[in-house]
Motif scaffolding. Structure first.
Motif, PDB file in Angstrom:
ATOM      1  N   LEU A 101       0.808  -1.224   0.000  1.00  0.00           N
ATOM      2  CA  LEU A 101       0.000   0.000   0.000  1.00  0.00           C
ATOM      3  C   LEU A 101       0.845   1.280   0.000  1.00  0.00           C
ATOM      4  CD1 LEU A 101      -2.929  -0.878   2.438  1.00  0.00           C
ATOM      5  CD2 LEU A 101      -3.050  -0.615  -0.045  1.00  0.00           C
ATOM      6  N   THR A 102       2.145   1.148  -0.167  1.00  0.00           N
ATOM      7  CA  THR A 102       3.031   2.309  -0.190  1.00  0.00           C
ATOM      8  C   THR A 102       3.707   2.466  -1.543  1.00  0.00           C
ATOM      9  OG1 THR A 102       3.441   2.084   2.172  1.00  0.00           O
ATOM     10  CG2 THR A 102       5.014   3.395   0.933  1.00  0.00           C
ATOM     11  N   THR A 103       4.205   1.380  -2.089  1.00  0.00           N
ATOM     12  CA  THR A 103       4.879   1.394  -3.377  1.00  0.00           C
ATOM     13  C   THR A 103       3.930   0.820  -4.422  1.00  0.00           C
ATOM     14  OG1 THR A 103       6.978   1.038  -2.259  1.00  0.00           O
ATOM     15  CG2 THR A 103       6.919   0.638  -4.642  1.00  0.00           C
ATOM     16  N   TRP A 104       3.571   1.637  -5.411  1.00  0.00           N
ATOM     17  CA  TRP A 104       2.598   1.236  -6.427  1.00  0.00           C
ATOM     18  C   TRP A 104       3.278   1.068  -7.776  1.00  0.00           C
ATOM     19  CZ3 TRP A 104      -2.276  -0.159  -5.290  1.00  0.00           C
ATOM     20  CH2 TRP A 104      -2.736   0.167  -4.009  1.00  0.00           C
ATOM     21  N   GLN A 105       2.874   0.044  -8.498  1.00  0.00           N
ATOM     22  CA  GLN A 105       3.398  -0.229  -9.835  1.00  0.00           C
ATOM     23  C   GLN A 105       2.291   0.005 -10.851  1.00  0.00           C
ATOM     24  OE1 GLN A 105       4.902  -4.204 -10.289  1.00  0.00           O
ATOM     25  NE2 GLN A 105       5.002  -4.040 -12.504  1.00  0.00           N
ATOM     26  N   ARG A 106       2.609   0.757 -11.891  1.00  0.00           N
ATOM     27  CA  ARG A 106       1.651   0.984 -12.984  1.00  0.00           C
ATOM     28  C   ARG A 106       1.505  -0.303 -13.781  1.00  0.00           C
ATOM     29  NH1 ARG A 106      -0.221   6.430 -14.081  1.00  0.00           N
ATOM     30  NH2 ARG A 106       1.097   7.809 -12.916  1.00  0.00           N
ATOM     31  N   LEU A 107       0.302  -0.572 -14.244  1.00  0.00           N
ATOM     32  CA  LEU A 107       0.026  -1.749 -15.058  1.00  0.00           C
ATOM     33  C   LEU A 107      -0.505  -1.326 -16.419  1.00  0.00           C
ATOM     34  CD1 LEU A 107      -1.770  -3.900 -12.332  1.00  0.00           C
ATOM     35  CD2 LEU A 107       0.630  -4.019 -13.020  1.00  0.00           C
ATOM     36  N   GLY A 108      -0.348  -2.182 -17.411  1.00  0.00           N
ATOM     37  CA  GLY A 108      -0.942  -1.936 -18.723  1.00  0.00           C
ATOM     38  C   GLY A 108      -0.424  -0.716 -19.444  1.00  0.00           C
ATOM     39  N   ASP A 109       0.808  -0.294 -19.160  1.00  0.00           N
ATOM     40  CA  ASP A 109       1.419   0.845 -19.842  1.00  0.00           C
ATOM     41  C   ASP A 109       0.543   2.106 -19.762  1.00  0.00           C
ATOM     42  OD1 ASP A 109       3.539   2.018 -21.243  1.00  0.00           O
ATOM     43  OD2 ASP A 109       2.598   1.618 -23.180  1.00  0.00           O
ATOM     44  N   ARG A 110      -0.156   2.274 -18.623  1.00  0.00           N
ATOM     45  CA  ARG A 110      -1.011   3.447 -18.359  1.00  0.00           C
ATOM     46  C   ARG A 110      -2.219   3.540 -19.291  1.00  0.00           C
ATOM     47  NH1 ARG A 110       2.744   7.990 -15.755  1.00  0.00           N
ATOM     48  NH2 ARG A 110       4.532   6.693 -15.349  1.00  0.00           N
ATOM     49  N   GLN A 111      -2.502   2.473 -19.982  1.00  0.00           N
ATOM     50  CA  GLN A 111      -3.685   2.482 -20.846  1.00  0.00           C
ATOM     51  C   GLN A 111      -4.929   2.375 -19.968  1.00  0.00           C
ATOM     52  OE1 GLN A 111      -3.574   3.046 -24.259  1.00  0.00           O
ATOM     53  NE2 GLN A 111      -1.507   3.559 -23.563  1.00  0.00           N
ATOM     54  N   PRO A 112      -6.075   2.879 -20.435  1.00  0.00           N
ATOM     55  CA  PRO A 112      -7.274   2.835 -19.591  1.00  0.00           C
ATOM     56  C   PRO A 112      -7.791   1.419 -19.385  1.00  0.00           C
ATOM     57  CG  PRO A 112      -7.795   3.686 -21.773  1.00  0.00           C
ATOM     58  CD  PRO A 112      -6.311   3.546 -21.706  1.00  0.00           C
ATOM     59  N   PHE A 113      -8.191   1.142 -18.166  1.00  0.00           N
ATOM     60  CA  PHE A 113      -8.918  -0.080 -17.838  1.00  0.00           C
ATOM     61  C   PHE A 113     -10.404   0.166 -18.107  1.00  0.00           C
ATOM     62  CE2 PHE A 113     -11.006  -2.741 -14.492  1.00  0.00           C
ATOM     63  CZ  PHE A 113     -10.711  -3.974 -15.057  1.00  0.00           C
ATOM     64  N   ILE A 114     -10.869   1.351 -17.736  1.00  0.00           N
ATOM     65  CA  ILE A 114     -12.235   1.791 -18.035  1.00  0.00           C
ATOM     66  C   ILE A 114     -12.123   3.218 -18.573  1.00  0.00           C
ATOM     67  CG2 ILE A 114     -14.538   2.276 -17.134  1.00  0.00           C
ATOM     68  CD1 ILE A 114     -13.889   0.288 -14.835  1.00  0.00           C
ATOM     69  N   SER A 115     -12.557   3.429 -19.795  1.00  0.00           N
ATOM     70  CA  SER A 115     -12.490   4.755 -20.400  1.00  0.00           C
ATOM     71  C   SER A 115     -13.896   5.248 -20.696  1.00  0.00           C
ATOM     72  CB  SER A 115     -11.650   4.710 -21.680  1.00  0.00           C
ATOM     73  OG  SER A 115     -12.194   3.793 -22.589  1.00  0.00           O
TER      74      SER A 115
END
Length: 166
Positions: A101-115
């Motif tokens: 809950l402190t270190t977050w990793q981006r997933l999906g190359d910042r593409q939208p999961f819901i747009s």
């Protein structure tokens, strides 16, 4: 434990220059017609209120799943001044994960999961989407119920049918 003693607040997740670069690119794609139209008002190019703004995390839901945390930040894209009709703004929900809950990793190359859905589609999630606080586990699937708004901004008449759970 007693709601009196608290640790010092610290920043653990925010937008960065890559979000700003991507935000400009995505907004330009909408404006040029490369992406489905949003339900928004586009001003003349020389309007003084038509300024670039920093992309921001509007809100951020997170929940535990399979020994880690899944986060769903709503990244707010905006060009134009707030509280004017001279604005294009929308949120897209992205995915991130964390083990602590402190270190977050981006997933999906910042593409939208819901747009946002395209204008004219009859959907509620045309502009602002707010992430769920948790997923619903249905067998081997995760279902995500989120809040969708038809439009943003001031100046519109009251519409009791402007948002829904999607």
């Amino acid at each position: 434990a007693d709601f009196r003693e608290r640790s010092e607040p610290r920043l653990i997740f925010r937008t960065d220059e890559e979000d700003n670069r991507r935000g400009h690119e995505v907004i330009e794609q909408y404006l040029s017609g490369l992406m489905p139209a949003l339900d928004t008002d586009i001003p003349a190019a020389d309007d003084p209120d038509w300024t670039w703004e920093e992309m921001r995390v509007y809100n951020h839901g997170a929940f535990p799943y399979e020994g880690m945390y899944i986060g769903m930040p709503a990244v707010y894209f905006r060009r134009g001044k707030r509280y004017t009709r001279c604005i294009i703004c929308f949120t897209e929900i992205q995915l991130i994960c964390s083990k602590d809950l402190t270190t977050w990793q981006r997933l999906g190359d910042r593409q939208p999961f819901i747009s946002p859905s395209p204008a004219g589609s009859g959907a509620y999630d045309l502009s602002k989407n707010l992430p769920p606080s948790n997923a619903v586990v249905r067998g081997d699937e995760l279902w995500f119920y989120y809040t969708g708004f038809k439009y943003q901004g001031s100046g519109r008449a009251f519409d009791p049918d402007r948002s829904a759970i999607c």
